[in-house]
Design an enzyme around this catalytic site. Structure first.
Site, short mmCIF file in Angstrom:
data_model
loop_
_atom_site.label_atom_id
_atom_site.label_comp_id
_atom_site.label_asym_id
_atom_site.label_seq_id
_atom_site.Cartn_x
_atom_site.Cartn_y
_atom_site.Cartn_z
N SER A 1 0.84 -1.19 0.00
CA SER A 1 0.00 0.00 0.00
C SER A 1 0.88 1.25 0.00
O SER A 1 1.74 1.38 -0.88
CB SER A 1 -0.94 -0.05 1.20
N ASP B 1 -9.22 -5.21 -5.48
CA ASP B 1 -8.84 -4.10 -4.60
C ASP B 1 -9.16 -2.78 -5.29
O ASP B 1 -8.64 -2.51 -6.38
CB ASP B 1 -7.33 -4.19 -4.32
N HIS C 1 -6.51 -6.05 -1.32
CA HIS C 1 -5.44 -5.12 -0.95
C HIS C 1 -4.33 -5.80 -0.14
O HIS C 1 -4.56 -6.23 0.98
CB HIS C 1 -6.05 -3.96 -0.16
#
Lengths: 491, 491
Positions: A185, A424, A449
């Site tokens: 991320s 995601d 994710h």
């Protein structure tokens, strides 16, 4: 241990590096709501992971507060935490690889509970302004205002990582050990940017679910919620339809004379609703979170839709919606506006978004949500009122690039994995096609994710296991190639 | 004009870009002497060049003072000067190339007197803290102390260049015009670093005489004066021997009761010498400068040695040495310690050296100079006493790399020319071998510092003309390849 050039014994263990939990990289749904989404907890994930490894030693590095300014106060330093597990490392003599995991917008402690066996020389570095790595004397002081928050940005953070990796290699006398940086991320963005800016420090980067293209106008602003919507529709058409129609129903009830108290009762709110926005925001967050973290084996989107589709026959629309809340949150005494724990992640990320991480996520017409475009001017005003300084929405693309990335990086850079799960919502801002032979996209149709950074579990579907194998194989290829180059270089 | 993909009509003009004088990039011999060397002037170079081109338009960009800090004062901006010549540019429709010349430690005005025809879209950008590009209200204010000098560093400077190039391309609506950045000496370091840090802004860099490896311990610290010595010895063994022996002779005379006045008389000093160091420092500077800028057609090293070797027979050693001074400086009423004009370059570069440009040049035993090793600890103390803050001697290699550059960049980066003349003492810290197919070294055995950026002259030797042709051919290759990639990208 054999020479790393002819042995890949370290490899069978490498996969476990991916066992680091992604809790450190939970990526708040980037709305202006100061509080991030409540994330569905997976108790199994915790119980499946081992206890905090005793093999990790904690160190503090005397870090430069400001790498890019020589003003006298720049020479002030702070103690930055990092952890090293050398137990399984092949050692400096064999130039064994070093894996460096980049903390992002959370304390390393949040990771620790999920860490499994780390092999080779694994280094975890905490991001400045989080956990125990606070410039200035205290967190309160550090977060006081734009002046003390000034050093809190990605260029400073990756310079920190460079200094610590160089320091660790010197300490270990491991000059020629290849370093692979890993992050998920926001941490994945940092890892890929690190490879671009510090190729002399890391030979490759593994960036999981890093939406580096969600800046400026590169990615359409409605990409995120378009995928949330798609995830729900693919899970259940009736669920999608119910949610899509629910917003006007909520508004309609709310507009009645005692509408808010009806809604408060219907949704068992902890406190009486003061606006219908409170409820809608709460629901949006549940839907977005469940899509973003739509992980096996539970698949939160299915859970949420199960609450809607599985409602007793004859249930009205809002009862179904409440059913989805209960399905996601579990049985609680109340919902929606209970006491909130404002985490350091929430506070820190809010600044990061209001300074450089201006990710323009809006909601377009083609979604199950009410349209809500991202207006840069409003965003700028909001940030100015919060911090007294405007954000710099174009800085990320100025410093790191992003526009026409295939054209730019096709003949530049090497050794980056951009992995994305296409369920995601953030994958809409990810790198989804190979840029060159060694700057590659690894995609899974059903992934979510940072799923590939999660602890391996018995229940992992075949495609997830395969994804991990592919990633390991690519990284193994970089390292093998590096050793070949190193031999030639040393001759 | 034909489409740039099938026509290289712009190319015959490209060579002229190299006509920019290198006066902006004169690289003071990096000693701690606060005043840089007096540089031999070439009146011909000036007279051979055309007048300041009217085709250049001057602009000011509202530049961010501090790119890496979000403190409120960071939002202060300053006016940064840049100049654009669009007259010969092929235009945005054909995505014609843009050549950007990076100013370094001098005012752009110093360049302007030497600028010939600039073709294509040539942009010249002034370095912050020089010329008319001063943060804070005035030069005096900007240079006051370490606090106001804080923003004066290379990371900030190349971020400036990135912002201005992006801005110019937007203004010209020339999104897909390839940009080549060009610089010499310190400006060459900035150009090559720019290509590494901002590949999305420039498709290639031409770095002339950029000693990017003269940091940390990458290059032996005696490299610079080793080459100065070699240049003299190759020019004349007797000249070399005379200079080599002269230092102890000077010391011996100086140690006599009225020795300094003897020396003052012998060297026609403008003021009585207060130490023999004053004289030796002056001579060292002449020798180093003449080697560094040993340009055709005059070859200053030959001029200096001519003063020594051509002295009337029977001249004593110091008369010969004085002869070299007169040969280099011309007939003057006095020498050595006349009034000094302390330029902004001298002042600015002193700070740059005392902050991040810690180039450890010492004098080893194997030279014609008295041994004078570079002691980092003394250097640090000296800088601390000057500015109150210590230098960061490892920052350049941390941020830009440099160690094991072939290993690191072999599979990373592309499109950089490192050109060096091997008579240039700074070539000892340059990149002297090809790193990859497109990160290449262009060397001339007889070249000197930034010679290939000088105005083309009728008297240029064949090898210099060839060097320029090779450089043009390489850059042409990058641009051709870029257009091919662009066509494929746009499909």
């Amino acid at each position: 241990m054999n020479s790393p050039t002819c042995s890949l014994q370290w490899l069978p263990f490498l996969f476990l590096i991916f066992s680091i939990s992604v809790t450190a990289t939970l990526y708040n749904i980037p709305r202006l709501s100061p509080v991030g989404p409540t994330i569905l907890q997976y108790p199994e994930a915790v119980s499946a992971s081992v206890n905090v490894s005793d093999d990790f030693q904690t160190f503090y590095y005397n870090q430069t507060s400001n790498h890019f300014n020589y003003r006298p106060e720049s020479y002030s330093t702070f103690q930055q935490r990092y952890m090293v597990n050398s137990k399984y490392w092949g050692g400096a003599n064999s130039s064994a690889p070093i894996l460096a995991y980049f903390g992002a917008e959370a304390s390393l402690d949040d990771d620790l509970a999920f860490i499994g066996f780390l092999t080779d020389n694994a280094v975890q570095i905490e991001h400045r302004y989080y956990g125990k790595s606070i410039p200035f004397r205290s967190r309160e002081e550090a977060l006081r205002n734009a002046s003390t928050l000034g050093y809190f940005n990605s260029a400073q953070a990756i310079a920190d990582y460079a200094e610590i990796i160089i320091h660790v290699k010197e300490k270990l006398d491991a000059k020629y050990s290849p370093v692979i940086v890993i992050g998920g991320s926001h941490g994945g963005m940092l890892a890929s940017w690190f490879r671009l800016k510090y190729p002399h420090v890391a030979i490759g980067a593994f960036a999981s679910s890093a939406p580096i293209l969600y800046f400026d106008d590169i990615t359409p602003q409605d990409g995120y919620f378009f995928i949330v919507t798609k995830d729900f529709r693919e899970a259940s058409e009736s669920c999608y339809q119910t949610i899509k129609k629910s917003w006007s129903e909520i508004d309609e009830v709310a507009s009645k004379p005692d509408g808010l108290s009806i809604l408060s009762k219907k949704f068992k709110t902890c406190n009486p609703l003061s606006t219908s926005f409170e409820l809608k925001d709460y629901l949006e967050t549940i839907y977005a979170s469940s899509a973003q973290y739509n992980h096996p084996p539970h698949y939160p989107v299915n859970i949420v839709c199960g609450g809607i589709d599985g409602a007793p026959s004859g249930s009205d629309m809002l009862s179904k919606i409440f059913g989805s809340v209960v399905a996601y949150k579990g049985n609680r005494s109340c919902y929606v506006n209970g006491p909130r724990n404002i985490s350091e992640t929430t506070v820190g990320w809010r600044w990061q978004r209001c300074s450089e991480m201006v990710i323009p996520i809006g909601i377009g017409n083609d979604s199950m949500f009410p349209s809500n475009p991202f207006l840069l001017s409003s965003f700028i005003e909001r940030c100015k009122s919060l911090y007294g300084v405007p954000p710099r929405p174009h800085w990320v693309t100025t410093y790191y690039g992003g526009h026409d990335i295939k054209l730019i990086l096709h003949k530049f850079a090497s050794n980056i994995i951009f992995s994305n799960g296409l369920k995601d919502p953030y994958s809409s801002g990810g790198v989804l096609e190979n840029i060159s032979h060694s700057v590659v996209a690894v995609l899974t149709v059903n992934g979510s994710h940072c799923l590939d950074l999660h602890p391996a579990k018995q229940s992992d579907p075949e495609w997830l296991v395969m994804q991990g194998n592919v990633e390991v194989k690519i990284i193994k290829g970089w390292i093998t190639k590096y050793y070949t180059d190193l031999l030639a270089f040393k001759k």
